[in-house]
Structures are given as C-alpha cells and as structure tokens.
Motif scaffolding. Sequence first.
Motif, short mmCIF file in Angstrom:
data_model
loop_
_atom_site.label_atom_id
_atom_site.label_comp_id
_atom_site.label_asym_id
_atom_site.label_seq_id
_atom_site.Cartn_x
_atom_site.Cartn_y
_atom_site.Cartn_z
N SER A 181 21.23 44.99 -5.11
CA SER A 181 21.61 46.37 -4.76
C SER A 181 22.25 46.48 -3.38
N GLN A 182 21.88 45.55 -2.47
CA GLN A 182 22.42 45.62 -1.10
C GLN A 182 23.92 45.36 -1.04
N TYR A 183 24.49 44.83 -2.13
CA TYR A 183 25.92 44.51 -2.15
C TYR A 183 26.79 45.71 -2.55
N LYS A 184 26.15 46.81 -2.89
CA LYS A 184 26.91 47.98 -3.37
C LYS A 184 27.95 48.46 -2.37
N ASN A 185 27.60 48.40 -1.09
CA ASN A 185 28.51 48.90 -0.05
C ASN A 185 29.28 47.80 0.67
N TYR A 186 29.20 46.59 0.14
CA TYR A 186 29.91 45.48 0.76
C TYR A 186 31.38 45.47 0.32
N PRO A 187 32.29 45.12 1.24
CA PRO A 187 33.69 44.95 0.83
C PRO A 187 33.80 43.83 -0.21
N ALA A 188 34.65 44.03 -1.20
CA ALA A 188 34.80 43.04 -2.28
C ALA A 188 35.22 41.68 -1.74
N ILE A 189 36.04 41.67 -0.69
CA ILE A 189 36.52 40.41 -0.13
C ILE A 189 35.35 39.60 0.45
N GLU A 190 34.37 40.27 1.06
CA GLU A 190 33.23 39.57 1.63
C GLU A 190 32.34 38.99 0.53
N ILE A 191 32.19 39.71 -0.56
CA ILE A 191 31.41 39.20 -1.69
C ILE A 191 32.08 37.97 -2.27
N MET A 192 33.41 38.03 -2.44
CA MET A 192 34.15 36.89 -2.99
C MET A 192 34.08 35.68 -2.06
N LEU A 193 34.18 35.95 -0.76
CA LEU A 193 34.09 34.85 0.21
C LEU A 193 32.70 34.21 0.18
N GLU A 194 31.66 35.03 0.09
CA GLU A 194 30.30 34.49 0.04
C GLU A 194 30.10 33.62 -1.20
N LEU A 195 30.60 34.10 -2.35
CA LEU A 195 30.48 33.33 -3.59
C LEU A 195 31.27 32.02 -3.52
N THR A 196 32.46 32.08 -2.90
CA THR A 196 33.27 30.88 -2.74
C THR A 196 32.56 29.87 -1.83
N ALA A 197 31.99 30.37 -0.73
CA ALA A 197 31.26 29.50 0.19
C ALA A 197 30.06 28.86 -0.51
N ILE A 198 29.37 29.64 -1.32
CA ILE A 198 28.21 29.12 -2.06
C ILE A 198 28.63 28.00 -3.00
N LEU A 199 29.75 28.20 -3.71
CA LEU A 199 30.25 27.18 -4.64
C LEU A 199 30.50 25.86 -3.91
N PHE A 200 31.22 25.93 -2.78
CA PHE A 200 31.52 24.71 -2.03
C PHE A 200 30.26 24.14 -1.36
N GLY A 201 29.31 25.01 -1.01
CA GLY A 201 28.06 24.53 -0.45
C GLY A 201 27.26 23.72 -1.46
N LEU A 202 27.22 24.22 -2.69
CA LEU A 202 26.51 23.50 -3.75
C LEU A 202 27.20 22.16 -4.05
N LEU A 203 28.53 22.19 -4.06
CA LEU A 203 29.27 20.94 -4.27
C LEU A 203 28.97 19.94 -3.16
N SER A 204 28.91 20.44 -1.93
CA SER A 204 28.67 19.56 -0.78
C SER A 204 27.30 18.88 -0.87
N VAL A 205 26.28 19.66 -1.20
CA VAL A 205 24.93 19.09 -1.31
C VAL A 205 24.87 18.11 -2.47
N TRP A 206 25.56 18.43 -3.57
CA TRP A 206 25.59 17.53 -4.72
C TRP A 206 26.25 16.20 -4.34
N TYR A 207 27.38 16.27 -3.62
CA TYR A 207 28.05 15.04 -3.18
C TYR A 207 27.20 14.26 -2.19
N ALA A 208 26.43 14.98 -1.35
CA ALA A 208 25.52 14.30 -0.42
C ALA A 208 24.46 13.53 -1.19
N LYS A 209 23.95 14.15 -2.23
CA LYS A 209 22.96 13.49 -3.08
C LYS A 209 23.52 12.19 -3.65
#
Length: 205
Positions: free
Chosen positions: A7-35
């Motif tokens: 619910s806290q994302y209701k007032n967030y700019p769409a660009i910030e939500i997309m950037l956060e999701l993109t960062a999360i995707l690459f973060g998960l990839l990074s940890v997977w590659y570290a493994k």
Amino acid sequence: MIEFLFSQYKNYPAIEIMLELTAILFGLLSVWYAKKDSIWVFPTGIINTAIYTYLLWKWSLLGDMMINIYYVVMSVYGWYHWTRKKGGEVAFPISKMTSIEKKWSFIIFSGTVVFVVGIYTFFNKFTNWTSYIDTLVTGIFFVAMWLMAKRKIENWILWIAGDIISVPMYFIKGYSFTSIQYLIFTIIAVFGYLEWKRILKLKIF
C-alpha cells in the motif's frame, strides 16, 4: 495481504517503482552469480548498487546510500581482483580469512560505524530507533563486501547476518519490494556459503 504489503507504493512515482524493481532483479542476479563464484557478480552488482544509490538518496536514507556507493567502488576492485592470474591460474581463489584479515575486518567495521554515526549526527538523522540499527548493518555489509572482493568464504556469514536484519528493517521503513529482496538474498546466501564451502573443500583435498 497484497494491500498490506504494498500500500505504501500508492503515492510513489512510477519511475521509482520501476527503478526499484530493476535494481532488485540485478541484485538477485548478482547474489546468484556470487553463489556460483562467477565474475558476473560484479557487473550485475554495479548496476544494482548504482540504481539503489540514486533511490536511497531520493528516500533520504543516507546510511544505506553510503553502503551502495561503497559497493560500487568495491565491485570495481573485486572485478579486477577476481580476474588476476598467476601462471595461468586464478591468483586469488576462494579461501578462509587470515588473522591479519580478521583484524582488518574489525577495523573496517568499527571505522564504518563511527563514520556513519558521525554522518547521522551531523544531519540529525537519529530520529528513529531504526537509525541505530542502520549503523550496525552498514558496518556488517562494509566488511562483507570487502571480504567478497577478496574471495573469502566468511563474507557469506556476514551477508546472512546483515540480510536477516534488513528484511524487517526495510519493511518497517516502507519498502516492501526491497524487504522481499533481502529475504531472497538470505536464502541464496545460505546456499552460497554451502557452495563455496564445497568448492574450498575440493581445493584442499
């Protein structure tokens, strides 16, 4: 349940939500590659941390922002360190910490905590109990990233500890996507530690 989590994302700019999701995707990839002990941990990690540096600046989370600036710098160093060769072999394979590295880890942790406390005090950011936990997590993650760049197996133990703390912390701060990311990080980090332990054992024997 969905409303409670996001619910806290209701007032967030769409660009910030997309950037956060993109960062999360690459973060998960990074940890997977570290493994997997793959050099791709660093380019994917740089993208993740660069995006988060911007977002955390926007969110006024200075301690977290400093962690990510440091990650970018250490990722460049780690990228170089992991690719070094000696006689055609990897110069710095997975290994355990030496006594000197343990002392340096303590120094880095202590110095980081003191520095973050100073920054938070200067900007008057100790307005919530979570700020005090931020200083601890920042110190843990600074040491973890340094040890990962040096390919020390103990980095996983610190990642696991910091990730566990970060799951509820980011949720309390109102960043559910990032909280879920750290939950997944924790799980991958456990498997990462076991994988590196297996690799290390094979090299010893």
